[in-house]
Write a protein that holds these residues in place. Sequence first.
Motif, PDB file in Angstrom:
ATOM      1  N   GLN A 192      14.326  -6.257 -16.323  1.00 11.34           N
ATOM      2  CA  GLN A 192      14.764  -5.016 -16.945  1.00 11.34           C
ATOM      3  C   GLN A 192      14.152  -3.795 -16.247  1.00 11.34           C
ATOM      4  O   GLN A 192      14.835  -2.787 -16.026  1.00 11.34           O
ATOM      5  CB  GLN A 192      14.391  -5.008 -18.423  1.00 11.34           C
ATOM      6  N   ALA A 193      12.882  -3.896 -15.891  1.00  8.14           N
ATOM      7  CA  ALA A 193      12.234  -2.782 -15.194  1.00  8.14           C
ATOM      8  C   ALA A 193      12.890  -2.534 -13.838  1.00  8.14           C
ATOM      9  O   ALA A 193      13.133  -1.389 -13.443  1.00  8.14           O
ATOM     10  CB  ALA A 193      10.747  -3.057 -15.037  1.00  8.14           C
ATOM     11  N   LYS A 194      13.201  -3.592 -13.135  1.00  8.95           N
ATOM     12  CA  LYS A 194      13.844  -3.444 -11.834  1.00  8.95           C
ATOM     13  C   LYS A 194      15.256  -2.865 -11.959  1.00  8.95           C
ATOM     14  O   LYS A 194      15.761  -2.219 -11.036  1.00  8.95           O
ATOM     15  CB  LYS A 194      13.886  -4.788 -11.116  1.00  8.95           C
ATOM     16  N   ALA A 195      15.883  -3.091 -13.113  1.00  9.16           N
ATOM     17  CA  ALA A 195      17.244  -2.603 -13.332  1.00  9.16           C
ATOM     18  C   ALA A 195      17.292  -1.155 -13.807  1.00  9.16           C
ATOM     19  O   ALA A 195      18.376  -0.580 -13.891  1.00  9.16           O
ATOM     20  CB  ALA A 195      17.963  -3.493 -14.341  1.00  9.16           C
ATOM     21  N   GLY A 196      16.122  -0.578 -14.121  1.00 11.02           N
ATOM     22  CA  GLY A 196      16.117   0.830 -14.506  1.00 11.02           C
ATOM     23  C   GLY A 196      15.357   1.171 -15.763  1.00 11.02           C
ATOM     24  O   GLY A 196      15.227   2.356 -16.096  1.00 11.02           O
ATOM     25  N   ALA A 197      14.846   0.189 -16.500  1.00  7.93           N
ATOM     26  CA  ALA A 197      14.049   0.493 -17.691  1.00  7.93           C
ATOM     27  C   ALA A 197      12.752   1.174 -17.283  1.00  7.93           C
ATOM     28  O   ALA A 197      12.019   0.669 -16.435  1.00  7.93           O
ATOM     29  CB  ALA A 197      13.751  -0.779 -18.476  1.00  7.93           C
ATOM     30  N   GLN A 198      12.461   2.302 -17.894  1.00  2.00           N
ATOM     31  CA  GLN A 198      11.254   3.074 -17.544  1.00  2.00           C
ATOM     32  C   GLN A 198      10.092   2.810 -18.497  1.00  2.00           C
ATOM     33  O   GLN A 198       8.960   3.204 -18.219  1.00  2.00           O
ATOM     34  CB  GLN A 198      11.596   4.564 -17.558  1.00  2.00           C
ATOM     35  N   ALA A 199      10.381   2.195 -19.611  1.00  5.11           N
ATOM     36  CA  ALA A 199       9.355   1.740 -20.550  1.00  5.11           C
ATOM     37  C   ALA A 199       9.858   0.429 -21.139  1.00  5.11           C
ATOM     38  O   ALA A 199      11.064   0.170 -21.172  1.00  5.11           O
ATOM     39  CB  ALA A 199       9.112   2.772 -21.647  1.00  5.11           C
ATOM     40  N   LEU A 200       8.936  -0.404 -21.602  1.00  4.06           N
ATOM     41  CA  LEU A 200       9.278  -1.723 -22.130  1.00  4.06           C
ATOM     42  C   LEU A 200       8.607  -1.895 -23.488  1.00  4.06           C
ATOM     43  O   LEU A 200       7.502  -1.400 -23.706  1.00  4.06           O
ATOM     44  CB  LEU A 200       8.796  -2.820 -21.179  1.00  4.06           C
ATOM     45  N   GLY A 234       4.153  -6.474 -10.290  1.00  3.82           N
ATOM     46  CA  GLY A 234       4.249  -5.143  -9.695  1.00  3.82           C
ATOM     47  C   GLY A 234       4.908  -4.091 -10.564  1.00  3.82           C
ATOM     48  O   GLY A 234       5.138  -2.973 -10.116  1.00  3.82           O
ATOM     49  N   VAL A 235       5.188  -4.421 -11.807  1.00  5.44           N
ATOM     50  CA  VAL A 235       5.826  -3.464 -12.712  1.00  5.44           C
ATOM     51  C   VAL A 235       4.769  -2.534 -13.299  1.00  5.44           C
ATOM     52  O   VAL A 235       3.781  -2.989 -13.889  1.00  5.44           O
ATOM     53  CB  VAL A 235       6.577  -4.188 -13.842  1.00  5.44           C
ATOM     54  N   THR A 236       4.987  -1.244 -13.148  1.00  5.03           N
ATOM     55  CA  THR A 236       4.039  -0.258 -13.661  1.00  5.03           C
ATOM     56  C   THR A 236       4.559   0.472 -14.895  1.00  5.03           C
ATOM     57  O   THR A 236       3.850   1.303 -15.464  1.00  5.03           O
ATOM     58  CB  THR A 236       3.711   0.786 -12.578  1.00  5.03           C
ATOM     59  N   ALA A 237       5.780   0.193 -15.312  1.00  3.50           N
ATOM     60  CA  ALA A 237       6.360   0.855 -16.487  1.00  3.50           C
ATOM     61  C   ALA A 237       5.454   0.656 -17.697  1.00  3.50           C
ATOM     62  O   ALA A 237       4.933  -0.442 -17.909  1.00  3.50           O
ATOM     63  CB  ALA A 237       7.752   0.290 -16.775  1.00  3.50           C
ATOM     64  N   PRO A 238       5.241   1.686 -18.496  1.00  2.00           N
ATOM     65  CA  PRO A 238       4.404   1.528 -19.692  1.00  2.00           C
ATOM     66  C   PRO A 238       5.026   0.549 -20.675  1.00  2.00           C
ATOM     67  O   PRO A 238       6.248   0.401 -20.752  1.00  2.00           O
ATOM     68  CB  PRO A 238       4.343   2.944 -20.271  1.00  2.00           C
ATOM     69  N   ILE A 239       4.161  -0.124 -21.415  1.00  3.03           N
ATOM     70  CA  ILE A 239       4.587  -1.146 -22.369  1.00  3.03           C
ATOM     71  C   ILE A 239       4.109  -0.753 -23.764  1.00  3.03           C
ATOM     72  O   ILE A 239       2.957  -0.344 -23.951  1.00  3.03           O
ATOM     73  CB  ILE A 239       4.025  -2.525 -21.979  1.00  3.03           C
ATOM     74  N   ILE A 240       5.011  -0.877 -24.737  1.00  3.71           N
ATOM     75  CA  ILE A 240       4.696  -0.623 -26.144  1.00  3.71           C
ATOM     76  C   ILE A 240       4.648  -1.963 -26.866  1.00  3.71           C
ATOM     77  O   ILE A 240       5.562  -2.778 -26.753  1.00  3.71           O
ATOM     78  CB  ILE A 240       5.771   0.262 -26.807  1.00  3.71           C
ATOM     79  N   GLY A 241       3.586  -2.203 -27.608  1.00  5.86           N
ATOM     80  CA  GLY A 241       3.488  -3.399 -28.430  1.00  5.86           C
ATOM     81  C   GLY A 241       3.702  -3.051 -29.889  1.00  5.86           C
ATOM     82  O   GLY A 241       3.171  -2.039 -30.368  1.00  5.86           O
ATOM     83  N   PHE A 242       4.466  -3.877 -30.589  1.00  9.06           N
ATOM     84  CA  PHE A 242       4.761  -3.598 -31.995  1.00  9.06           C
ATOM     85  C   PHE A 242       4.459  -4.829 -32.851  1.00  9.06           C
ATOM     86  O   PHE A 242       5.344  -5.649 -33.118  1.00  9.06           O
ATOM     87  CB  PHE A 242       6.223  -3.195 -32.156  1.00  9.06           C
TER      88      PHE A 242
END
Length: 346
Positions: A192-200, A234-242
């Motif tokens: 998903q990050a490689k496809a364009g997601a900027q946060a996960l 290598g994914v640097t997108a910020p991650i939110i945990g819920f």
Amino acid sequence: MSEPTPKLLRALQGEPQDRPPIWFMRQAGRSLPEYRALRAKAPDFIAFCLHPEMAAEATLQPMRRFPMDGAIVFADILLIPLALGQKVWFEAGEGPKLEPLPPIESLRDQIEASTGRLSAVGETLSRVRAELEPDRALIGFAGAPWTVATYMLEGRGSQREEARAFAYAEPEKLDALLDVLVEATARYLVMQAKAGAQALKLFESWAEGLSEEVFERIVVRPHAAIVEKVRAAGVTAPIIGFPRGAGAQVENYAEAVPVNGIALDTQATAALGRRLQAQGRCIQGALDNLLLRQGGPALDARVEQLLAQWGDGPWIFNLGHGVMPDTPIEHIARTVGRVTGKPVRT
């Protein structure tokens, strides 16, 4: 000139801002008439989620109506068991159904192929990113292992008593299932990050009712492992945990899982949020989705209270659970307008 960093991403980097960024869980669809019209064109819900053109349209619909700072991709948490070879379907009025759990070895053998089977979600993200304004963030997500496992074990949505009993009765088998889900989920999020997601975002929708020891084993450990694997790729997108429903264990979660943001549910106290903010952790939430549906002076007062208690940030304005299908659009518009300072016409 470089493109501006979206407000939502700046919040996840720990940056205080003039106002909190805002988006709502389950904002893609459900309460919008244009979503219901679009949904009627799909033969079933799974087909809808895996149709990039339709899923991208569902993702973008609320962004056209409201000045949200983030769009979350339209998908479902049960796509991973489907990709691992467990049949999943949705029955009208009853929700998700799954066939009996396949052998763990069979699931493990499908991990490598599972991400490719979900490539439609990647295409949806790419389509949305191409259309979404550069100052609005695109969020990818996955269901967290324990929550997904509850459906895989019980074959339906429920009170999760059977799955919790299984955690005590068959700890090694549950750990093996969670390990499969950790690997498949990490790969899915990387895609998903490689496809364009900027946060996960990791949705642990059923984190309530667990003892401290079990919570650490089936929530904290898998989440930390997923973050480690995503970062190793290598994914640097910020991650939110819920960890929804975790109550007092949220702080244990925040200490042990290196996510950038902690999403808080409706029961979160002002003091809890401030303690996390004081540690430099971005928080998200925790407006009651029932109150958003109800509207009126009580909703206005709660919005003002949240802005006062957490407004110095870092904080992302959101709900403690997802938008309910019968939530009046006027209530969403009023809340978004109050937070953003931009009048919203419905």
